[in-house]
Design a protein around this motif. Structure first.
Motif, PDB file in Angstrom:
ATOM      1  N   ASN A  98       0.817  -1.220   0.000  1.00 43.15           N
ATOM      2  CA  ASN A  98       0.000   0.000   0.000  1.00 43.15           C
ATOM      3  C   ASN A  98       0.851   1.271   0.000  1.00 43.15           C
ATOM      4  OD1 ASN A  98       0.996   0.018   2.594  1.00 43.15           O
ATOM      5  ND2 ASN A  98      -1.000   0.029   3.620  1.00 43.15           N
ATOM      6  N   GLY A  99       2.161   1.104  -0.170  1.00 43.91           N
ATOM      7  CA  GLY A  99       3.049   2.266  -0.251  1.00 43.91           C
ATOM      8  C   GLY A  99       3.588   2.753   1.074  1.00 43.91           C
ATOM      9  N   HIS A 100       3.383   1.985   2.156  1.00 37.76           N
ATOM     10  CA  HIS A 100       3.928   2.446   3.439  1.00 37.76           C
ATOM     11  C   HIS A 100       5.422   2.161   3.511  1.00 37.76           C
ATOM     12  CE1 HIS A 100       3.221  -1.783   5.130  1.00 37.76           C
ATOM     13  NE2 HIS A 100       4.457  -1.520   5.509  1.00 37.76           N
ATOM     14  N   ILE A 101       6.134   2.984   4.250  1.00 37.75           N
ATOM     15  CA  ILE A 101       7.541   2.746   4.568  1.00 37.75           C
ATOM     16  C   ILE A 101       7.702   2.870   6.072  1.00 37.75           C
ATOM     17  CG2 ILE A 101       8.574   3.329   2.344  1.00 37.75           C
ATOM     18  CD1 ILE A 101       9.095   6.101   3.345  1.00 37.75           C
ATOM     19  N   GLY A 102       8.558   1.992   6.653  1.00 38.36           N
ATOM     20  CA  GLY A 102       8.472   1.812   8.086  1.00 38.36           C
ATOM     21  C   GLY A 102       7.047   1.339   8.331  1.00 38.36           C
ATOM     22  N   PHE A 103       6.415   1.888   9.354  1.00 44.55           N
ATOM     23  CA  PHE A 103       4.983   1.654   9.537  1.00 44.55           C
ATOM     24  C   PHE A 103       4.216   2.956   9.374  1.00 44.55           C
ATOM     25  CE2 PHE A 103       5.755  -2.454  11.942  1.00 44.55           C
ATOM     26  CZ  PHE A 103       5.109  -3.250  11.000  1.00 44.55           C
ATOM     27  N   ASN A 104       4.699   3.810   8.471  1.00 47.71           N
ATOM     28  CA  ASN A 104       3.976   5.030   8.124  1.00 47.71           C
ATOM     29  C   ASN A 104       2.929   4.657   7.085  1.00 47.71           C
ATOM     30  OD1 ASN A 104       5.541   7.318   9.545  1.00 47.71           O
ATOM     31  ND2 ASN A 104       7.154   6.104   8.582  1.00 47.71           N
ATOM     32  N   GLU A 105       1.709   4.460   7.559  1.00 50.00           N
ATOM     33  CA  GLU A 105       0.626   3.974   6.721  1.00 50.00           C
ATOM     34  C   GLU A 105      -0.041   5.119   5.950  1.00 50.00           C
ATOM     35  OE1 GLU A 105       0.114   0.898   6.319  1.00 50.00           O
ATOM     36  OE2 GLU A 105       0.345  -0.259   8.167  1.00 50.00           O
ATOM     37  N   PRO A 106      -0.700   4.814   4.821  1.00 49.60           N
ATOM     38  CA  PRO A 106      -1.441   5.841   4.092  1.00 49.60           C
ATOM     39  C   PRO A 106      -2.447   6.549   5.002  1.00 49.60           C
ATOM     40  CG  PRO A 106      -1.297   3.842   2.795  1.00 49.60           C
ATOM     41  CD  PRO A 106      -0.772   3.495   4.150  1.00 49.60           C
ATOM     42  N   ALA A 107      -2.427   7.877   4.968  1.00 48.05           N
ATOM     43  CA  ALA A 107      -3.322   8.661   5.829  1.00 48.05           C
ATOM     44  C   ALA A 107      -3.340  10.093   5.334  1.00 48.05           C
ATOM     45  CB  ALA A 107      -2.847   8.620   7.278  1.00 48.05           C
ATOM     46  N   GLU A 108      -4.291  10.861   5.819  1.00 46.45           N
ATOM     47  CA  GLU A 108      -4.345  12.281   5.460  1.00 46.45           C
ATOM     48  C   GLU A 108      -3.155  13.025   6.026  1.00 46.45           C
ATOM     49  OE1 GLU A 108      -7.352  16.132   5.972  1.00 46.45           O
ATOM     50  OE2 GLU A 108      -8.056  14.097   6.394  1.00 46.45           O
ATOM     51  N   ASN A 109      -2.735  12.620   7.242  1.00 47.43           N
ATOM     52  CA  ASN A 109      -1.574  13.232   7.894  1.00 47.43           C
ATOM     53  C   ASN A 109      -0.591  12.139   8.292  1.00 47.43           C
ATOM     54  OD1 ASN A 109      -2.639  16.033   8.067  1.00 47.43           O
ATOM     55  ND2 ASN A 109      -4.180  15.061   9.372  1.00 47.43           N
ATOM     56  N   LEU A 110       0.706  12.432   8.186  1.00 46.87           N
ATOM     57  CA  LEU A 110       1.740  11.477   8.550  1.00 46.87           C
ATOM     58  C   LEU A 110       2.555  12.015   9.716  1.00 46.87           C
ATOM     59  CD1 LEU A 110       3.053  10.493   4.998  1.00 46.87           C
ATOM     60  CD2 LEU A 110       1.407   9.260   6.410  1.00 46.87           C
ATOM     61  N   ASN A 111       3.076  11.103  10.532  1.00 51.09           N
ATOM     62  CA  ASN A 111       3.906  11.516  11.659  1.00 51.09           C
ATOM     63  C   ASN A 111       5.252  12.052  11.183  1.00 51.09           C
ATOM     64  OD1 ASN A 111       2.172  10.809  13.856  1.00 51.09           O
ATOM     65  ND2 ASN A 111       2.612   8.653  13.445  1.00 51.09           N
ATOM     66  N   SER A 126       1.815  12.139  -2.488  1.00 50.25           N
ATOM     67  CA  SER A 126       0.575  12.045  -1.729  1.00 50.25           C
ATOM     68  C   SER A 126       0.825  11.302  -0.427  1.00 50.25           C
ATOM     69  CB  SER A 126      -0.505  11.305  -2.544  1.00 50.25           C
ATOM     70  OG  SER A 126      -1.622  10.996  -1.736  1.00 50.25           O
ATOM     71  N   THR A 127       0.233  11.776   0.671  1.00 49.58           N
ATOM     72  CA  THR A 127       0.344  11.055   1.932  1.00 49.58           C
ATOM     73  C   THR A 127      -0.416   9.737   1.889  1.00 49.58           C
ATOM     74  OG1 THR A 127      -1.567  12.229   2.853  1.00 49.58           O
ATOM     75  CG2 THR A 127       0.621  13.175   3.269  1.00 49.58           C
ATOM     76  N   GLN A 128      -1.269   9.548   0.864  1.00 50.81           N
ATOM     77  CA  GLN A 128      -1.951   8.277   0.699  1.00 50.81           C
ATOM     78  C   GLN A 128      -1.013   7.197   0.156  1.00 50.81           C
ATOM     79  OE1 GLN A 128      -4.958   7.737   1.877  1.00 50.81           O
ATOM     80  NE2 GLN A 128      -5.074   9.883   2.524  1.00 50.81           N
ATOM     81  N   VAL A 129       0.149   7.616  -0.330  1.00 54.49           N
ATOM     82  CA  VAL A 129       1.228   6.695  -0.707  1.00 54.49           C
ATOM     83  C   VAL A 129       2.497   7.288  -0.077  1.00 54.49           C
ATOM     84  CG1 VAL A 129       2.465   5.518  -2.573  1.00 54.49           C
ATOM     85  CG2 VAL A 129       0.080   6.203  -2.899  1.00 54.49           C
ATOM     86  N   PRO A 130       2.730   6.991   1.196  1.00 48.59           N
ATOM     87  CA  PRO A 130       3.836   7.640   1.914  1.00 48.59           C
ATOM     88  C   PRO A 130       5.187   7.576   1.206  1.00 48.59           C
ATOM     89  CG  PRO A 130       2.435   6.484   3.455  1.00 48.59           C
ATOM     90  CD  PRO A 130       1.935   6.118   2.086  1.00 48.59           C
ATOM     91  N   ALA A 131       5.447   6.507   0.468  1.00 47.14           N
ATOM     92  CA  ALA A 131       6.740   6.370  -0.211  1.00 47.14           C
ATOM     93  C   ALA A 131       6.971   7.455  -1.257  1.00 47.14           C
ATOM     94  CB  ALA A 131       6.848   4.996  -0.864  1.00 47.14           C
ATOM     95  N   THR A 132       5.911   8.113  -1.725  1.00 45.28           N
ATOM     96  CA  THR A 132       6.101   9.169  -2.718  1.00 45.28           C
ATOM     97  C   THR A 132       6.891  10.342  -2.158  1.00 45.28           C
ATOM     98  OG1 THR A 132       3.963  10.203  -2.169  1.00 45.28           O
ATOM     99  CG2 THR A 132       3.985   8.578  -3.959  1.00 45.28           C
TER     100      THR A 132
END
Length: 256
Positions: free
Chosen positions: A136-149, A215-221
């Motif tokens: 789903n494009g997460h890196i680490g455990f930064n999952e797709p979301a409107e806001n990322l840590n 996009s934060t919906q694909v954190p790897a971007t």
């Protein structure tokens, strides 16, 4: 961004190991950011082989892992502590005091996150960060979301990630629902980043990662913003890349 496509998983893993070895050769006291999961295993096997052949020395290296499951003690067979020792640390000469992995069983997980950030800062940051990527494009455990840590934080795992990781547990119900993960800013502060991806199940995530759209919906971007990012793929993971979608300054290389 530099994209390198190797013919298969083994050659990709060997190239990744050579990149890590080069970093340590140039800077013996390097700080390495390390990842877990299935993809880095081939790279770790090659690094162990190189260590046994006296081609690489980990004595001065410090390591910082991306993440750890909440609720699992270090000796749990599915913890990332256990993974790292079984697949790398027990086989090389890295000093135990130089190994840093978040404590998923900490009584105060928020304080553990703050302390982990401080340990990275005390080491003056990460020289080379190894990453995998979720489907789903997460890196680490930064999952797709409107806001990322931004920094290291406790995160909720998505159903898709829990399902993907259930293969390492006896059942899906045993997979932890939370984890401690480096945040996006912490990852992006690394001097160099190498992202590894293998297999057709990662092809769609890689296509989105290199598409030129962030996009934060694909954190790897967000990795597109890093000045020293290498994406190392096998042919299957690279199969959906459209060269026309790549930015003008992207170097795309297919190895024979």
């Amino acid at each position: 961004m530099r994209i390198i496509v190797e013919k298969d998983y083994q050659t990709m893993s060997k190239k990744a190991a050579l990149m890590v070895a080069s970093q340590i050769t140039l800077k013996p006291d390097s700080n390495l950011g390390l990842a877990t999961g299935g993809t880095p295993l081939g790279m770790y096997d090659k690094l162990i082989e190189m260590y046994r052949d006296d081609e690489i020395d980990f004595n001065e290296v410090q390591s910082f892992n991306l993440d750890e499951y909440c609720g699992l003690k270090a000796d749990h067979p599915n913890s990332y502590h256990h993974y790292m020792y079984q697949n790398l640390f027990n086989e090389i000469n890295i000093q135990k005091e130089n190994i840093h992995i978040p404590d998923g069983a900490a009584e105060d997980s928020q304080q553990e996150c703050r302390d982990y950030e401080k340990s990275i800062k005390r080491a003056r940051g990460i020289d080379l960060q190894i990453l995998g990527i979720g489907s789903n494009g997460h890196i680490g455990f930064n999952e797709p979301a409107e806001n990322l840590n931004v920094a290291t934080e406790v995160v909720d795992l998505t159903e898709e990630t829990i399902e993907a990781n259930s293969r390492y547990f006896d059942s899906k119900d045993e997979v932890p629902k939370k984890a401690i993960s480096m945040g996006m800013a912490t990852i992006l502060k690394a001097d160099r980043i190498v992202l590894l991806a293998s297999g057709k199940n990662k092809a769609e995530a890689i296509k989105k990662t290199v598409s030129g759209k962030i996009s934060t919906q694909v954190p790897a971007t967000l990795l597109q913003t890093h000045p020293e990012i290498t994406i190392l793929l096998d042919q299957e993971a690279a199969s959906l890349i459209n060269k026309e979608d790549l930015s003008a300054d992207c170097h795309f290389e297919i190895c024979e």
